[in-house]
Structure formats: structure tokens, C-alpha cells
Design a protein around this motif. Structure first.
Motif, PDB file in Angstrom:
ATOM      1  N   TRP A 249      52.227 -80.064 -20.273  1.00 53.05           N
ATOM      2  CA  TRP A 249      52.338 -81.401 -21.243  1.00 53.05           C
ATOM      3  C   TRP A 249      51.179 -81.205 -22.224  1.00 53.05           C
ATOM      4  O   TRP A 249      51.392 -82.088 -23.017  1.00 53.05           O
ATOM      5  CB  TRP A 249      52.523 -82.490 -20.441  1.00 53.05           C
ATOM      6  CG  TRP A 249      51.295 -82.988 -19.794  1.00 53.05           C
ATOM      7  CD1 TRP A 249      50.164 -83.687 -20.390  1.00 53.05           C
ATOM      8  CD2 TRP A 249      50.964 -82.718 -18.476  1.00 53.05           C
ATOM      9  NE1 TRP A 249      49.386 -83.965 -19.097  1.00 53.05           N
ATOM     10  CE2 TRP A 249      49.473 -83.150 -18.150  1.00 53.05           C
ATOM     11  CE3 TRP A 249      51.357 -81.861 -17.246  1.00 53.05           C
ATOM     12  CZ2 TRP A 249      48.887 -83.100 -16.978  1.00 53.05           C
ATOM     13  CZ3 TRP A 249      50.725 -81.796 -16.100  1.00 53.05           C
ATOM     14  CH2 TRP A 249      49.545 -82.419 -15.938  1.00 53.05           C
ATOM     15  N   TRP A 250      49.972 -80.945 -21.899  1.00 49.65           N
ATOM     16  CA  TRP A 250      48.903 -81.155 -22.718  1.00 49.65           C
ATOM     17  C   TRP A 250      48.467 -80.315 -23.837  1.00 49.65           C
ATOM     18  O   TRP A 250      47.968 -80.259 -24.637  1.00 49.65           O
ATOM     19  CB  TRP A 250      47.717 -81.032 -21.853  1.00 49.65           C
ATOM     20  CG  TRP A 250      47.273 -79.690 -21.490  1.00 49.65           C
ATOM     21  CD1 TRP A 250      46.681 -78.651 -22.058  1.00 49.65           C
ATOM     22  CD2 TRP A 250      47.746 -79.171 -20.204  1.00 49.65           C
ATOM     23  NE1 TRP A 250      46.732 -77.576 -21.007  1.00 49.65           N
ATOM     24  CE2 TRP A 250      47.169 -77.829 -19.774  1.00 49.65           C
ATOM     25  CE3 TRP A 250      48.367 -79.618 -18.930  1.00 49.65           C
ATOM     26  CZ2 TRP A 250      47.692 -77.059 -19.013  1.00 49.65           C
ATOM     27  CZ3 TRP A 250      48.638 -78.813 -17.823  1.00 49.65           C
ATOM     28  CH2 TRP A 250      48.412 -77.379 -17.928  1.00 49.65           C
TER      29      TRP A 250
ATOM     30  N   LEU B 109      32.833 -79.057 -20.993  1.00 47.60           N
ATOM     31  CA  LEU B 109      33.860 -78.753 -19.916  1.00 47.60           C
ATOM     32  C   LEU B 109      35.214 -79.716 -19.635  1.00 47.60           C
ATOM     33  O   LEU B 109      35.011 -80.094 -18.415  1.00 47.60           O
ATOM     34  CB  LEU B 109      32.973 -78.331 -18.504  1.00 47.60           C
ATOM     35  CG  LEU B 109      32.174 -77.293 -18.889  1.00 47.60           C
ATOM     36  CD1 LEU B 109      31.352 -76.988 -17.738  1.00 47.60           C
ATOM     37  CD2 LEU B 109      33.068 -75.897 -19.007  1.00 47.60           C
ATOM     38  N   PHE B 111      38.679 -81.257 -19.125  1.00 44.43           N
ATOM     39  CA  PHE B 111      39.746 -80.272 -18.681  1.00 44.43           C
ATOM     40  C   PHE B 111      40.984 -81.404 -19.500  1.00 44.43           C
ATOM     41  O   PHE B 111      41.338 -82.021 -19.873  1.00 44.43           O
ATOM     42  CB  PHE B 111      40.201 -80.722 -17.300  1.00 44.43           C
ATOM     43  CG  PHE B 111      39.150 -80.356 -16.300  1.00 44.43           C
ATOM     44  CD1 PHE B 111      38.338 -79.426 -16.587  1.00 44.43           C
ATOM     45  CD2 PHE B 111      39.457 -80.495 -14.773  1.00 44.43           C
ATOM     46  CE1 PHE B 111      37.085 -78.747 -15.540  1.00 44.43           C
ATOM     47  CE2 PHE B 111      38.489 -79.939 -13.940  1.00 44.43           C
ATOM     48  CZ  PHE B 111      37.442 -79.296 -14.283  1.00 44.43           C
ATOM     49  N   PRO B 112      41.437 -80.107 -20.257  1.00 41.88           N
ATOM     50  CA  PRO B 112      42.484 -80.480 -21.333  1.00 41.88           C
ATOM     51  C   PRO B 112      43.724 -81.012 -20.819  1.00 41.88           C
ATOM     52  O   PRO B 112      44.313 -81.740 -21.640  1.00 41.88           O
ATOM     53  CB  PRO B 112      43.071 -79.028 -22.163  1.00 41.88           C
ATOM     54  CG  PRO B 112      42.510 -78.059 -21.077  1.00 41.88           C
ATOM     55  CD  PRO B 112      41.288 -78.724 -20.513  1.00 41.88           C
ATOM     56  N   TRP B 113      44.039 -80.925 -19.469  1.00 41.54           N
ATOM     57  CA  TRP B 113      45.278 -81.622 -18.847  1.00 41.54           C
ATOM     58  C   TRP B 113      44.999 -83.215 -18.308  1.00 41.54           C
ATOM     59  O   TRP B 113      45.841 -83.659 -17.953  1.00 41.54           O
ATOM     60  CB  TRP B 113      45.867 -80.625 -17.769  1.00 41.54           C
ATOM     61  CG  TRP B 113      44.701 -80.424 -16.789  1.00 41.54           C
ATOM     62  CD1 TRP B 113      44.499 -80.914 -15.592  1.00 41.54           C
ATOM     63  CD2 TRP B 113      44.067 -79.319 -16.885  1.00 41.54           C
ATOM     64  NE1 TRP B 113      43.533 -80.248 -15.026  1.00 41.54           N
ATOM     65  CE2 TRP B 113      43.157 -79.206 -15.723  1.00 41.54           C
ATOM     66  CE3 TRP B 113      43.866 -77.762 -17.520  1.00 41.54           C
ATOM     67  CZ2 TRP B 113      42.266 -78.226 -15.205  1.00 41.54           C
ATOM     68  CZ3 TRP B 113      42.884 -77.170 -17.088  1.00 41.54           C
ATOM     69  CH2 TRP B 113      42.162 -77.303 -16.188  1.00 41.54           C
ATOM     70  N   ARG B 114      43.759 -83.369 -18.418  1.00 40.65           N
ATOM     71  CA  ARG B 114      43.539 -84.853 -17.865  1.00 40.65           C
ATOM     72  C   ARG B 114      43.072 -85.689 -19.130  1.00 40.65           C
ATOM     73  O   ARG B 114      42.558 -85.125 -19.949  1.00 40.65           O
ATOM     74  CB  ARG B 114      42.432 -84.606 -17.028  1.00 40.65           C
ATOM     75  CG  ARG B 114      42.373 -84.161 -15.665  1.00 40.65           C
ATOM     76  CD  ARG B 114      41.165 -84.023 -14.926  1.00 40.65           C
ATOM     77  NE  ARG B 114      41.530 -83.740 -13.278  1.00 40.65           N
ATOM     78  CZ  ARG B 114      41.331 -84.467 -12.456  1.00 40.65           C
ATOM     79  NH1 ARG B 114      40.908 -85.677 -12.415  1.00 40.65           N
ATOM     80  NH2 ARG B 114      41.734 -84.309 -11.003  1.00 40.65           N
ATOM     81  N   LEU B 122      36.315 -87.483 -12.428  1.00 41.29           N
ATOM     82  CA  LEU B 122      36.738 -86.301 -11.728  1.00 41.29           C
ATOM     83  C   LEU B 122      35.819 -86.203 -10.639  1.00 41.29           C
ATOM     84  O   LEU B 122      36.147 -85.808  -9.306  1.00 41.29           O
ATOM     85  CB  LEU B 122      36.330 -85.042 -12.786  1.00 41.29           C
ATOM     86  CG  LEU B 122      36.577 -83.677 -12.294  1.00 41.29           C
ATOM     87  CD1 LEU B 122      37.925 -83.438 -11.820  1.00 41.29           C
ATOM     88  CD2 LEU B 122      35.954 -82.550 -13.314  1.00 41.29           C
TER      89      LEU B 122
END
Ligand SMILES: Nc1ncnc2c1ncn2[C@@H]1O[C@H](COP(=O)(O)OP(=O)(O)OP(=O)(O)O)[C@@H](O)[C@H]1O
Ligand SMILES: [Mg+2]
Lengths: 251, 292
Positions: A249-250, B109, B111-114, B122
Motif C-alpha cells: 500500500w505504501w 532509515l 521504513f516506507p511502509w510505516r 519502532l
């Protein structure tokens, strides 16, 4: 709204081109009086699909069940193996050359053997599909799991994270785009191997429908089977695209 | 060595200097990479000592071993066996430092999905705090870190300065008394950087942690530090330790004060000498390559 418009903008030319192609095909077949056993027109195929909808849908159900079952089992095995290999690097060194060697053989080559081992029923097709999916999913997922740079791994280590913590918080999310690519390739391969296996030996499925029609020189039904099979894999592909948006999704 | 750390210690340390051991102490720390023909000595014979609550800046030419030193202090890389690292007087065997020190690496660093919020939490999650609790705790820091309203954004939607603040918040939320910051402002433009420096001092004064801060920038080193340590060119060792007696709280005007200028003059010569050595070293290596 903008997305819908965009979707329309790309779908419109494709739809127009497809319609044009079908029209030209139909016109050519009629104009030159091409006999149906050489090349039937789209209208003839459509009529046959409607007439034979009983055996086609029964075959489709069998094929879809086999593909879906094999796909689920293969995905599970592929992901699980990738996780084990990334957690135990020496194992990876031993296993990967073997996996790459197997991957370079088209899975269709294994059909006769698997038919021998698992019989002509659905089990052999499911096993073949699972095998085809597991190999690509394993290779892609492993690549994704190893993707994170050492700095990111070190960051988690500095927080006191264990190997599993690093796996769940970093490696698995980073592997998602790779997993999705693996699923996509795996889906195509498993559909092929299932249909081929049904043709080479089976009691049902679209492959068997096509095979029997070929034996009876019923080219209209062969075409109907091919079209239904293509539509089915297109539909499955659409499902995967939706899954891609869910898992990654990102982006 | 340790006596110097205590003398120059931060305010917290000063009153109880005789009882409180240095927060961090390095004794004869070395790091060599590779084996003989092409061995790199990254860090050599580093002795240093930092008192609780102190803000120490570390400056040195590129490639002199600063990040390697940090990796050892964070427990990510074992020092060679001839030296030791002590935390509050306790020797730390290999791996023992993991999870004890808040370490901010040179890259952000994220995280692109968070989301921003989940990037910040984290470390708390790794420690086993529930997501809900961790989020609640992080949310209260957002105004202070200038990130209010960005909780649900993803890292790619942020500017460089904001990303850096998220990484800092992640480090601060990992509540350890010793914080290592590896060039946190290195990639920022001068204006943002000056703002972030004042902001960091403000946070530090309120949270009272011990900070070890790497930088390439002399002004930054002096402006922030209780103490500036200069490292030599590779193999890196501590060449000089300069105590910065400038009064706190410090604001932008400190930079133009005569005291500041005087300290800067002294340090500049020393730092430039090492930078020139690095330059000469790499030119030698290049010469040797072209000759053979
Ligand atoms: N894992 C490694 N293996 C071999 N050499 C390494 C390794 N890590 C670092 N080095 C070498 O050690 C030296 C110091 O590197 P380090 O990253 O600590 O420098 P630095 O002072 O942080 O530089 P910069 O200011 O550019 O960030 C460099 O010459 C680098 O090539
Ligand atoms: Mg560095």
C-alpha cells in the motif's frame, strides 16, 4: 474521481482496439468464407460458449479449483522455505543452486512424472501448480527478504531486536513487493501447467475439454475452451492486482 | 583520562564527581578490518570518557572511523580484543551493549511502509510495548518535535528536515540514558540546520540525556558541545579534547561571540590538518594505483 477518469482513459483505447480487432476478424472470416475448423469467427465462438456452457463451466470449476488449491499451497511452501533459508544462511548456500536448476526446467516437463505419482485426478494438478508457484515465490521472496540494507538491520539490532523481530518488522514488509511479483509469475505458470496436465491426462478441467474436442475435430469447442481459459486467467490476474494494492500500500 | 571526563562533566555530574563513574568509557579501543595484505585500521587506540548528562561532539575528516566507533559503542560491532568499553563503570562483553544505547545512524532509515507515527514507535514495539500504548506515548511528543498533524503521513511525504526529526524522535522514544547521533543534520541546508541545532539543545536540556554527536561542521560541534573531540585521519584516534565553557542556554548570538571565535580558531587548525592528511592519503593511493 480522478482515478476513475484515468482508468477510463486507459480502458477506452484498449476496448476500442479490441472491438476493432473482433470486427475485422469476423468480417474476414465471413468475407473469405474461412471454414470453421480452420478459424471460426468470434460470433461462432460466442454461440458455442453459450451452447456448451454446461461442460465449459464444469471444466472451468475443476481447473479453477486446481489452480487455486495449488496456488495457495505453493505460496505457503514458497514463503515458508524462504523464511527458513533467510534465517539459516548455510542452508541457503546449499539449497539455492538446486532451486535455480529446477527453476530453469519448465514445470510442464514434470507433468508425466507427477501424473504417475499422483494419478489422473485433481491431486496431480494441484501438486504441479503448487510446485510451479512454490519455486518462483521462494526465489522472489528470498530476494526480497535479503533486500534490507545492513544499516536498517543494525538499527533494529541496536533496539535489542531478535532475528524474528527483524524478520517481522523489517524483512517481511520489505519482501512484499517481491512476493507479489512472485505470485504474478507463479499464477501464470500454474495456470499453464494445470491446463497442460489436464490435456495429458485427467478426468476433467478445461484442458480435458479442449483435448476431447480436438480429438473429435470440434474446433469451435476448442476455441470456446481457449477463450474461457484466457478469461479465467485474466480474472485471476485482476485479483492479484487488487492484492498488490493491499500488500504494497505504501507505493 | 577519566579524571578529565569528570572535571569537564555536565552539571549533573559535577556535584557528585567522586562517586559517579563516567557514563561511557572507552579504553584502548581498536578496530581493524580485513587481514594483512589489505588490512584497514579504522579506529586505533581510542580512549575517551563521558560524564552523565554531558553533550560531547566528535569531529573528524571523512572516513576517519567515526561511524565505526559508534557501531562499537552501540554494540553492533565488537571492538578488537585489546580494548574495552565500559558503561557506568561496568565492562561490556561483545553483544552486551545491544539494546542499551539509543543509536541514530547516519541515514534516517525510516521504513516506507510505516506511517510517521509507527516509525517513531519502532523501538517501543521491539521492546514489547503494545501498539496502542506505544502510539499514545509517541503522540504526546509530536508537538515538541514539530511534527503535529503528520502522524498518519508516510515518510516519502516529508521534507528532509522532518524525516530527520522523525528519526530523532524514534531515538528519543527508545529511552536510554546514552544517545549516539551520527551526523543527524549532515544532509540539511544551513538554515534548517541552525534551527534544528537550537531545537536539539532545547530538547536535550529538558530530557537530560548523555549525548555523543558526530559532525563534520566545526560551528555545530562548538555550538552544541560541552566538549569537542577531534579525531585524526584514519586510523582514527582522539587527537584533542576541547572543553567548551560557553554558557548555556546558548542561542544563535553565541556563534559570533569572541570566545566562540577563539575556540574555533584553535580547533580549525587541528581539524584542517587532519583533513589535509586524508586528502594526501587518498592522493598517494591514487598515485600508487596509476604507477602500477
Ligand atoms: N565493514 C567494513 N569492512 C572494511 N572496511 C570498513 C568497514 N566499515 C568501515 N570500513 C572502513 O573504515 C574506515 C572508516 O569508516 P567510517 O564509516 O567509520 O568513517 P566515518 O568517519 O564515519 O566517515 P564519514 O564521515 O564519511 O561518515 C573507512 O576507510 C571504511 O572504508
Ligand atoms: Mg560516518
Amino acid at each position: 474521481m480522478a482515478i476513475r477518469l484515468n482508468g477510463l482513459r486507459t480502458a477506452l483505447p484498449v476496448g476500442l482496439a479490441l472491438a476493432g480487432l473482433l470486427l475485422a476478424w469476423e468480417a474476414a472470416v465471413r468475407l473469405f468464407g474461412v471454414p470453421a475448423f480452420v478459424l471460426p469467427g468470434p460470433s461462432g465462438i460466442l454461440v458455442t460458449i453459450a451452447e456448451k456452457s454446461n461442460i465449459l463451466s464444469a471444466g472451468l470449476l475443476v481447473t479453477l479449483t486446481e489452480v487455486a488449491g495449488g496456488f495457495a499451497i505453493g505460496t505457503f511452501i514458497g514463503v515458508a522455505l524462504a523464511i527458513v533459508l533467510v534465517l539459516v544462511p548455510p542452508l541457503e548456500l546449499m539449497a539455492i543452486p538446486l532451486v535455480i536448476a529446477i527453476n530453469s526446467v519448465p514445470s510442464v516437463a514434470f507433468v508425466p512424472l507427477v501424473l504417475l505419482w499422483f494419478g489422473l485426478g485433481m491431486a496431480s494438478k494441484i501438486a504441479l501448480a503448487a510446485f510451479a508457484v512454490a519455486i518462483v515465490v521462494l526465489l522472489n521472496t528470498l530476494q526480497g527478504l535479503k533486500r534490507p540494507e545492513s544499516e536498517a538491520i543494525n538499527l533494529l539490532r541496536s533496539f535489542g531486536a531478535s532475528r524474528f523481530g527483524i524478520l517481522f518488522r523489517l524483512r517481511l514488509p520489505a519482501a512484499m513487493p517481491f512476493l507479489v511479483t512472485g505470485l504474478r509469475v507463479g499464477l501464470a505458470r500454474s495456470t499453464i501447467v494445470v491446463i497442460v496436465a489436464e490435456m495429458m491426462g485427467g478426468y476433467g478441467g478445461l484442458g480435458q475439454v479442449i483435448y476431447q474436442a480436438t480429438a473429435m475435430m470440434d474446433s469451435l469447442t476448442v476455441w470456446a475452451g481457449v477463450v474461457v481459459a484466457s478469461m479465467a486467467s485474466l480474472g485471476l490476474y485482476g485479483l492479484l492486482v487488487a492484492l498488490d494494492r493491499k500488500l504494497v500500500w505504501w507505493r | 583520562m577519566s579524571s578529565e571526563g569528570i572535571q569537564n562533566g555536565g552539571m549533573a555530574a559535577r556535584s557528585k564527581a567522586s562517586v559517579i563513574p563516567p557514563h561511557l568509557q572507552l579504553v584502548n579501543v581498536w578496530k581493524r578490518f580485513g587481514s594483512e595484505p589489505n588490512r584497514t585500521v579504522a579506529v586505533s587506540n581510542v580512549d575517551l570518557s563521558i560524564a552523565p548528562g554531558e553533550f560531547v561532539t566528535l569531529i573528524g575528516p571523512s572516513g576517519c572511523g567515526k561511524s565505526t566507533l559508534f557501531n562499537m559503542i552501540a554494540g553492533l560491532l565488537p571492538p578488537d580484543s585489546d580494548g574495552s568499553i565500559l558503561l557506568s563503570g561496568q565492562p561490556q562483553p561483545d553483544g552486551a551493549l545491544l539494546g542499551k544505547i539509543a543509536f541514530m545512524p547516519q541515514k534516517d532509515l525510516l521504513f516506507p511502509w510505516r506511517t510517521v507515527l509507527d516509525n517513531a514507535t519502532l523501538a517501543l514495539e521491539v521492546e514489547g510495548m503494545s501498539r496502542r500504548k506505544a502510539r499514545a506515548k509517541a503522540e504526546s511528543l509530536f508537538p515538541e518535535f514539530g511534527l503535529m498533524g503528520f502522524e498518519r503521513h508516510y515518510p516519502h511525504e516529508l521534507s528532509g528536515g522532518m524525516r530527520q526529526r522523525v528519526a530523532l524522535m524514534r531515538t528519543f522514544l527508545f529511552e536510554r540514558d546514552l544517545i549516539l547521533l551520527d551526523e543527524p543534520f549532515g544532509a540539511l541546508d544551513a538554515l534548517t540546520r541552525a534551527m534544528m541545532q537550537r531545537w536539539l539543545l532545547d530538547i536535550w536540556e529538558r530530557h537530560k540525556r548523555t549525548v555523543l554527536f558526530i559532525t563534520h561542521d566545526i560551528d555545530e560541534a562548538i555550538f552544541l558541545g560541552d566538549k569537542v573531540m577531534v579525531m585524526t585521519a584514519r586510523p582514527g584516534t582522539i587527537k584533542q579534547t576541547e572543553t567548551i565553557a560557553l554558557p548555556r542556554p546558548r542561542d544563535a548570538s553565541v556563534i559570533t561571540s569572541p570566545d566562540f571565535m577563539e575556540i574555533k580558531r584553535r580547533l580549525l587548525a587541528s581539524v584542517e590538518e587532519e583533513s589535509m592528511k586524508t586528502f594526501a592519503l587518498s592522493r598517494d593511493a591514487a598515485d600508487r594505483k596509476t604507477m602500477s
